[in-house]
Design a protein around this motif. Sequence first.
Motif, PDB file in Angstrom:
ATOM      1  N   HIS A  95      -6.597 -22.657   8.190  1.00  0.00           N
ATOM      2  CA  HIS A  95      -7.719 -23.565   7.989  1.00  0.00           C
ATOM      3  C   HIS A  95      -8.987 -22.821   7.592  1.00  0.00           C
ATOM      4  N   ALA A  96      -9.137 -21.608   8.083  1.00  0.00           N
ATOM      5  CA  ALA A  96     -10.309 -20.826   7.698  1.00  0.00           C
ATOM      6  C   ALA A  96     -10.296 -20.508   6.212  1.00  0.00           C
ATOM      7  N   GLY A  97      -9.100 -20.523   5.622  1.00  0.00           N
ATOM      8  CA  GLY A  97      -8.971 -20.185   4.211  1.00  0.00           C
ATOM      9  C   GLY A  97      -9.284 -21.323   3.258  1.00  0.00           C
ATOM     10  N   ILE A  98      -9.527 -22.524   3.804  1.00  0.00           N
ATOM     11  CA  ILE A  98      -9.923 -23.652   2.955  1.00  0.00           C
ATOM     12  C   ILE A  98     -11.445 -23.671   2.929  1.00  0.00           C
ATOM     13  N   ASP A  99     -12.026 -23.335   1.797  1.00  0.00           N
ATOM     14  CA  ASP A  99     -13.486 -23.184   1.762  1.00  0.00           C
ATOM     15  C   ASP A  99     -14.135 -24.262   0.892  1.00  0.00           C
ATOM     16  N   PRO A 100     -15.466 -24.360   0.952  1.00  0.00           N
ATOM     17  CA  PRO A 100     -16.161 -25.420   0.194  1.00  0.00           C
ATOM     18  C   PRO A 100     -15.889 -25.393  -1.309  1.00  0.00           C
ATOM     19  N   GLU A 101     -15.652 -24.203  -1.860  1.00  0.00           N
ATOM     20  CA  GLU A 101     -15.380 -24.131  -3.288  1.00  0.00           C
ATOM     21  C   GLU A 101     -14.082 -24.860  -3.647  1.00  0.00           C
TER      22      GLU A 101
END
Length: 338
Positions: free
Chosen positions: A182-188
């Motif tokens: 989940h930390a790897g899903i970012d706003p970009e």
Amino acid sequence: MVETNQKLYAALGEEIKHLARVRNAVILAHNYERAEVQDVADFVGDSLGLSREAAKTKADVIVFCGVHFMAETAAVLSPQKIVLLPDLAAGCSLAATIDAQQLRDWKAEHPGAVVVSYVNTTAEVKAESDYCCTSGNAVEIVNSIPADKEILFLPDMFLGAHVRRITGRTNMHVWMGECHVHAGIDPEDIRLQRAAHPGSEFLIHPECGCATSVVEAVSAGDIDPVGVQILSTEGMIKRPSISSNNEFIVATEVGILHRLRRENPTKTFFAANERAVCAFMKVTTLPKVLSSLQRLEHRITVPEEIASRARLAIERMVAIGGQTPLSPVPEASDDPGE
């Protein structure tokens, strides 16, 4: 190749279901498991729903297709049952961010604080906790605690930030742990997907790394709030059936897309990030499920001195919040490789 896999999955599935009947076993699968493992399960759901099923099942054997802490939870709730984990390598990066001694040290810094542990924790950590929670009932659990009580929330900093914001609790301390997926899903990722699929509803799980920034951006007016839904995993499952929208961007582990597509065949789903894959969830395969039933391995047990202390926190988790419906798997004519 796809047709060969379908035939193999179908044959293994039939053998697994037959042996499960012989063993009087129930097969539970988390939403993030492989598609073919979800298809062979008796129930598919999130941690809370599966915990409830483990607590009430009349089966003699529970095959838990998930990760280690989930099987531990089942063993705590059903000590008289045989609880099996098909692969001992099914760990959890989030659960590994805190151990029982670290929690004891943190409690010593905040005497009298109420400890709320996300279900993604070891049984030893649960034994040091007052409540367990999932993303589906974390807000309700925190709201049930007297306002003057300090709260220690662990281990997920993204879920903790979300709950603190929703509840307005200023006396809630949050452990700085995270799930690597989940930390790897970012706003970009979100910006790109929303640009590619304008008009789609955006479904986000509070543990995603982008949750905090997205919520803040929405409240600040920097992101159009229309179509943004911050939901538990079960909330994500239910949302498409009540929404008039036909397209959805889903920000969580990609395994949930299989269940979303099965239960909403007329609607379209896009992953916020196709690389959001939990390697721990994916170690469980159909041959391992079959082997687990054949050999009754790997059995997960929890020492009674730990289980007895963890049980109260888990039972509070199971009791608080609305019932989380599980998904009985329909007889498969669906593509298991979807």
